[in-house]
Design a protein around this motif. Structure first.
Motif, PDB file in Angstrom:
ATOM      1  N   GLY A   1     -15.484   0.595  13.493  1.00  0.00           N
ATOM      2  CA  GLY A   1     -14.082   0.233  13.411  1.00  0.00           C
ATOM      3  C   GLY A   1     -13.383   0.413  14.740  1.00  0.00           C
ATOM      4  O   GLY A   1     -13.983   0.835  15.738  1.00  0.00           O
ATOM      5  N   ASP A   2     -12.070   0.106  14.762  1.00  0.00           N
ATOM      6  CA  ASP A   2     -11.307   0.165  16.000  1.00  0.00           C
ATOM      7  C   ASP A   2     -11.042   1.589  16.473  1.00  0.00           C
ATOM      8  O   ASP A   2     -10.837   1.820  17.665  1.00  0.00           O
ATOM      9  CB  ASP A   2      -9.966  -0.550  15.817  1.00  0.00           C
ATOM     10  CG  ASP A   2     -10.134  -2.057  15.760  1.00  0.00           C
ATOM     11  OD1 ASP A   2     -11.185  -2.552  16.187  1.00  0.00           O
ATOM     12  OD2 ASP A   2      -9.212  -2.731  15.275  1.00  0.00           O
TER      13      ASP A   2
ATOM     14  N   ARG B   1     -12.211  -1.135  22.195  1.00  0.00           N
ATOM     15  CA  ARG B   1     -11.297  -0.058  21.793  1.00  0.00           C
ATOM     16  C   ARG B   1     -11.995   1.292  21.696  1.00  0.00           C
ATOM     17  O   ARG B   1     -11.400   2.325  22.035  1.00  0.00           O
ATOM     18  CB  ARG B   1     -10.639  -0.436  20.467  1.00  0.00           C
ATOM     19  CG  ARG B   1      -9.742  -1.653  20.623  1.00  0.00           C
ATOM     20  CD  ARG B   1      -9.092  -2.096  19.337  1.00  0.00           C
ATOM     21  NE  ARG B   1      -8.420  -3.371  19.612  1.00  0.00           N
ATOM     22  CZ  ARG B   1      -8.617  -4.493  18.947  1.00  0.00           C
ATOM     23  NH1 ARG B   1      -9.456  -4.510  17.932  1.00  0.00           N
ATOM     24  NH2 ARG B   1      -7.980  -5.606  19.279  1.00  0.00           N
TER      25      ARG B   1
ATOM     26  N   ASN C   1     -14.139  -6.841  20.103  1.00  0.00           N
ATOM     27  CA  ASN C   1     -12.877  -6.150  20.380  1.00  0.00           C
ATOM     28  C   ASN C   1     -12.950  -4.673  20.006  1.00  0.00           C
ATOM     29  O   ASN C   1     -12.394  -3.820  20.697  1.00  0.00           O
ATOM     30  CB  ASN C   1     -11.740  -6.831  19.625  1.00  0.00           C
ATOM     31  CG  ASN C   1     -11.369  -8.180  20.222  1.00  0.00           C
ATOM     32  OD1 ASN C   1     -11.330  -8.330  21.438  1.00  0.00           O
ATOM     33  ND2 ASN C   1     -11.117  -9.162  19.391  1.00  0.00           N
ATOM     34  N   LYS C   2     -13.647  -4.363  18.915  1.00  0.00           N
ATOM     35  CA  LYS C   2     -13.763  -2.948  18.538  1.00  0.00           C
ATOM     36  C   LYS C   2     -14.619  -2.175  19.552  1.00  0.00           C
ATOM     37  O   LYS C   2     -14.421  -0.972  19.748  1.00  0.00           O
ATOM     38  CB  LYS C   2     -14.324  -2.800  17.122  1.00  0.00           C
ATOM     39  CG  LYS C   2     -15.716  -3.343  16.909  1.00  0.00           C
ATOM     40  CD  LYS C   2     -16.134  -3.147  15.448  1.00  0.00           C
ATOM     41  CE  LYS C   2     -17.510  -3.749  15.180  1.00  0.00           C
ATOM     42  NZ  LYS C   2     -17.923  -3.559  13.762  1.00  0.00           N
TER      43      LYS C   2
END
Length: 370
Positions: free
Chosen positions: A63-64, A94, A90-91
């Motif tokens: 997850g993020d 992050r 994208n995760k």
């Protein structure tokens, strides 16, 4: 350079972005850099990387926000004195990008093979603060990001995909199963993105006009039952064939007459590059990267390697097939031009050289500022 690639794609997923990452890691390793590719335990990408001689490790990014994983990655980066971190999703940015900032890793880059960044505030916040740049494979993606107004002009770097063209490929003999037929071939994940429902509709249109065509598709995915039912309903059981997962599509490309990409969106469609490498004429929807790859301009779809058509348009596919399939001289000319273009501009060697130079420049700039 000490380089870590992180790609937290699902364990059983493997596509063009994963192939790029493994090829890039392998090429940089062969150039003498210390390279590791990390992903989920027992994932397809780690198995593929290991087969190619790339060093691997395991990080589970789900997850993020994952404080424990962030700290674990930060410790790994410090221990291995990592110079450059390249993130996929994208995760990954992050979680691992934050870890790199905590560890003091000089350069953090995101690799976007598709439009992964929208105008959402969280994308702006993470990409502008947790990365030093984006690597993409298409000028159209770079242009789209430029419109956001978030990044300076050098933030997004275009490095085209590359492939190794095999020295010899034995053509698959379609005539044994389909004597006297002309083969229209496609390949890709059986998902909405790849537009196979429109390819089936095009096959149905062509079936009303002629009986000498067979469509063959390599791939697997969640839409397989639905697509097979569509083909059966259209009366195409004997002329629209699903070949399932195909580890090596080169023989099928060599043995077909035309390759069709019916996708609704792409980054840089590797399968088109592979078809061109096998000297096949290409019919491709006007998706990201197709024009650049096939040599068409932004304003003129005409090119020397095939025909570019609008997406979601079965009639356009059918028309393009009809234009080409009975013109062997034109098909041969498209195939020859495609091979020359790929062998000149889209090789693994060129991709790795451009990537290595970009990474060295990024590292020198960051260290100079420090």
């Amino acid at each position: 350079m000490n380089i870590l690639f992180i790609n937290s794609i699902g364990r059983n997923k493997f596509g063009g972005g994963e192939k790029w990452m493994v090829n890039a890691a392998k090429g940089l390793t062969e150039k003498g850099h210390n390279v590791v590719l990390a992903s989920k335990k027992n994932s397809k990408i780690l198995r593929y990387a290991a087969e190619k001689g790339v060093g691997t490790d395991v990080f589970e990014i789900r997850g993020d926000i994952a404080p424990f994983t962030t700290l674990k990655i930060a410790a790994w980066l410090k221990k291995h004195k990592t110079d450059i971190l390249i993130c996929n999703l994208n995760k990954d940015v992050r979680v691992a990008g934050l870890a790199a900032r905590l560890a003091g890793t000089p350069v953090v880059l995101a690799r976007h093979g598709m439009l992964l960044c929208s105008r959402k505030w969280k994308h702006k916040l993470t990409l502008t603060n947790l990365t030093d740049g984006i690597i993409t494979n298409s000028g159209t993606i770079r242009a789209a990001y430029a419109e956001y107004g978030w990044f300076d002009r050098n933030f997004v770097k275009v490095i085209y995909n590359g492939l190794d063209i095999p020295d010899h490929v034995e053509a698959h003999d379609f005539t044994q199963r389909f004597p006297g037929k002309k083969i229209i071939y496609s390949a890709g994940r059986l998902s909405d993105q790849k537009g196979f429902t429109y390819l089936i509709e095009a096959a149905a249109i062509l079936r009303t006009q002629r009986s000498d065509l067979v469509f063959a598709v390599s791939g697997e995915g969640k839409l397989e039952p639905e697509l097979k039912a569509q083909a059966k309903s259209a009366g195409l059981e004997d002329s629209f064939i699903f070949l399932g997962f195909t580890a090596d599509i080169y023989p099928l490309l060599r043995g077909c007459d035309i390759f069709v990409l019916a996708s609704l969106f792409e980054g840089m469609p590797n399968v088109v590059m592979e078809a061109m490498a096998m000297q096949k004429p290409v019919i491709a929807t006007d998706v990201n990267g197709a024009r650049e790859l096939m040599g068409a301009t932004a304003t003129d779809p005409a090119c020397a390697t095939g025909i570019i058509i609008p997406s979601k348009n079965p009639q356009a596919i059918a028309n393009a097939v009809n234009i080409l399939i009975d013109d062997p001289l034109r098909m041969a000319a498209f195939g020859k031009a495609g091979y020359e273009r790929v062998s000149r501009e889209f090789t693994i060697g060129a991709m790795v050289r451009n990537l290595e130079l970009h990474l060295q420049e990024q590292l020198e700039q960051k260290r100079g500022r420090a």
